[in-house]
Write a protein that holds these residues in place. Structure first.
Motif, PDB file in Angstrom:
ATOM      1  N   LYS A  22       0.801  -1.225   0.000  1.00  0.00           N
ATOM      2  CA  LYS A  22       0.000   0.000   0.000  1.00  0.00           C
ATOM      3  C   LYS A  22       0.832   1.272   0.000  1.00  0.00           C
ATOM      4  O   LYS A  22       0.369   2.319  -0.432  1.00  0.00           O
ATOM      5  CB  LYS A  22      -0.946   0.008   1.205  1.00  0.00           C
ATOM      6  CG  LYS A  22      -1.853  -1.189   1.264  1.00  0.00           C
ATOM      7  CD  LYS A  22      -2.643  -1.359  -0.008  1.00  0.00           C
ATOM      8  CE  LYS A  22      -3.543  -2.582   0.057  1.00  0.00           C
ATOM      9  NZ  LYS A  22      -4.106  -2.931  -1.211  1.00  0.00           N
ATOM     10  N   ASN A  43      -0.299   2.921  -5.706  1.00  0.00           N
ATOM     11  CA  ASN A  43      -1.140   4.071  -5.361  1.00  0.00           C
ATOM     12  C   ASN A  43      -0.509   5.417  -5.689  1.00  0.00           C
ATOM     13  O   ASN A  43      -1.201   6.411  -5.797  1.00  0.00           O
ATOM     14  CB  ASN A  43      -1.495   4.019  -3.870  1.00  0.00           C
ATOM     15  CG  ASN A  43      -2.273   2.772  -3.546  1.00  0.00           C
ATOM     16  OD1 ASN A  43      -3.388   2.598  -4.019  1.00  0.00           O
ATOM     17  ND2 ASN A  43      -1.684   1.889  -2.759  1.00  0.00           N
ATOM     18  N   SER A  75      -6.584   3.205   0.764  1.00  0.00           N
ATOM     19  CA  SER A  75      -5.653   2.070   0.732  1.00  0.00           C
ATOM     20  C   SER A  75      -4.821   1.972   2.007  1.00  0.00           C
ATOM     21  O   SER A  75      -4.262   0.928   2.308  1.00  0.00           O
ATOM     22  CB  SER A  75      -4.716   2.168  -0.474  1.00  0.00           C
ATOM     23  OG  SER A  75      -3.817   3.244  -0.319  1.00  0.00           O
TER      24      SER A  75
END
Length: 142
Positions: A22, A43, A75
């Motif tokens: 993440k 991300n 996230s």
């Protein structure tokens, strides 16, 4: 301005990291020496630096007010489980907030987590929806 080397990594569209990752901030990477830069995960969180200086071995923090901030993103709010990892070179074993995601909204579902060094031990704290769990390492960090 993002360094050409970091931009090349970011623009390839080829994800060499686990898709479940993440947040990835290799703070030793020269592309991370800017005042703001994208994370190298799927991300592409924008990290903003406050105070932490760039040196030959990466970022240096003064243990007072230096930080790298990532905006809130879904996230970073785990639903079931979470794993933290940080490679650090502390100058003191009693440093707080190596990783810190505070709960600032108190709106369900809310999450907070922190990894710190306290009394020569690694300590992890996680809260989800008002339920808190703490884990303290069994061995001293030396």
């Amino acid at each position: 301005m993002i360094s050409p080397a970091l931009r090349a990594k970011w623009d390839t569209g080829i994800d060499i990291y686990d898709p479940n990752l993440k947040l990835y901030l290799p703070l030793y990477d020269h592309g991370m020496g800017l005042s703001s830069f994208p994370s190298l995960d799927l991300n592409h969180h924008v990290a903003t630096v406050t105070g932490a200086t760039w040196g030959s071995q990466g970022r240096t923090f003064d243990n007072t007010d230096d930080k790298i901030t990532i905006p809130r993103h879904s996230s970073l709010e785990p639903a079931n489980s979470v794993w933290f990892g940080a490679w650090i070179k502390p100058t003191s074993i009693n440093q707080e907030g190596i990783i810190d995601k505070p709960n600032t909204t108190h709106v369900d579902p809310y999450y907070s987590y922190e990894v710190e060094l306290t009394n020569n031990k690694a300590v992890a704290s996680v809260a989800a929806g008002g339920v808190y769990d703490n884990l303290t390492g069994a061995s001293d960090i030396s």
